[in-house]
Scaffold this active site. Structure first.
Site, PDB file in Angstrom:
ATOM      1  CG  HIS A 183      -2.074   1.556   4.850  1.00  0.00           C
ATOM      2  ND1 HIS A 183      -1.354   1.510   6.011  1.00  0.00           N
ATOM      3  CD2 HIS A 183      -2.788   2.708   4.901  1.00  0.00           C
ATOM      4  CE1 HIS A 183      -1.611   2.591   6.748  1.00  0.00           C
ATOM      5  NE2 HIS A 183      -2.478   3.343   6.093  1.00  0.00           N
ATOM      6  CD  GLU A 196      -4.838  -0.899   5.134  1.00  0.00           C
ATOM      7  OE1 GLU A 196      -4.096  -1.605   4.420  1.00  0.00           O
ATOM      8  OE2 GLU A 196      -4.590  -0.620   6.322  1.00  0.00           O
ATOM      9  CG  HIS A 214       1.802   2.311   6.971  1.00  0.00           C
ATOM     10  ND1 HIS A 214       1.241   1.162   7.503  1.00  0.00           N
ATOM     11  CD2 HIS A 214       1.953   3.169   8.015  1.00  0.00           C
ATOM     12  CE1 HIS A 214       1.078   1.344   8.813  1.00  0.00           C
ATOM     13  NE2 HIS A 214       1.498   2.543   9.150  1.00  0.00           N
ATOM     14  CG  ASP A 245       1.797  -1.060   4.551  1.00  0.00           C
ATOM     15  OD1 ASP A 245       2.585  -0.809   5.482  1.00  0.00           O
ATOM     16  OD2 ASP A 245       0.607  -0.684   4.549  1.00  0.00           O
TER      17      ASP A 245
END
Ligand SMILES: [Zn+2]
Length: 176
Positions: free
Chosen positions: A34, A116, A155, A165
């Site tokens: 992400h 992330e 994602h 993303d």
């Protein structure tokens, strides 16, 4: 190295309350990548860390009104310097994928790990981030051999039409 409680030894640990148990017999076989920045395009990690711990002051920025009812987390966060933070044990289910499906299997949070990267859909990522990501993926694949190369996805690939993303600037050739 990952300890027996599921925490990466070298990561800075922050404990998110936003997790629960994976369903029984679900094996970890997917990594979801992400990007995140809070507010958008602010590449300091502080607000993201607070957000994953439900400690963000939603009055401190107008944008935060949009996310104030969300309870989310990811297993890992990599900031712009390549530093790695961990919020949820890899053995627990973090809440990063939302409504999603991979190879016709729904609810990717059940069987995935979320990573992330601080960044956005509008700019390149740092070399330090790719280095850390590559290392982290190597460690995770050693621990969870069901994570095949093709089981490392964005994602946007598991939540098409809903999520964009890690975005067009993410360079897949650096990790695939
Ligand atoms: Zn995402």
């Amino acid at each position: 190295m990952i300890n027996k409680e599921g925490w990466l030894i070298s990561a800075e640990k922050h404990f998110s309350p936003n997790f629960d148990q994976r369903p029984k017999n679900f094996e970890i076989k997917l990594i979801v990548i992400h990007n995140i920045s809070l507010p958008p395009e602010n590449f300091e990690p502080e607000n993201v860390k607070k957000f994953f711990k439900n400690e963000l002051d939603f009055k401190s920025h107008e944008f935060f009104q949009e996310i104030k009812n969300l309870k989310v987390s990811s297993h890992f966060l990599i900031d712009r310097t390549g530093k790695i933070y961990q919020f949820v044990s890899v053995f627990e289910r973090a809440w990063h994928a939302g409504v999603s499906s991979f190879n016709n299997q729904e609810n990717c949070n059940d069987f995935s790990l979320g990573i992330e990267l601080i960044g956005s859909d509008n700019s390149s990522f740092e070399d330090n981030q790719y280095d850390s990501l590559e290392n982290l993926i190597k460690i995770l694949r050693n621990n969870f051999p069901k994570i095949k190369k093709e089981n490392i996805v964005g994602h946007s690939e598991i939540a098409a039409g809903r999520k964009t993303d890690p975005g067009p600037f993410f360079d897949w050739s650096k990790i695939r």
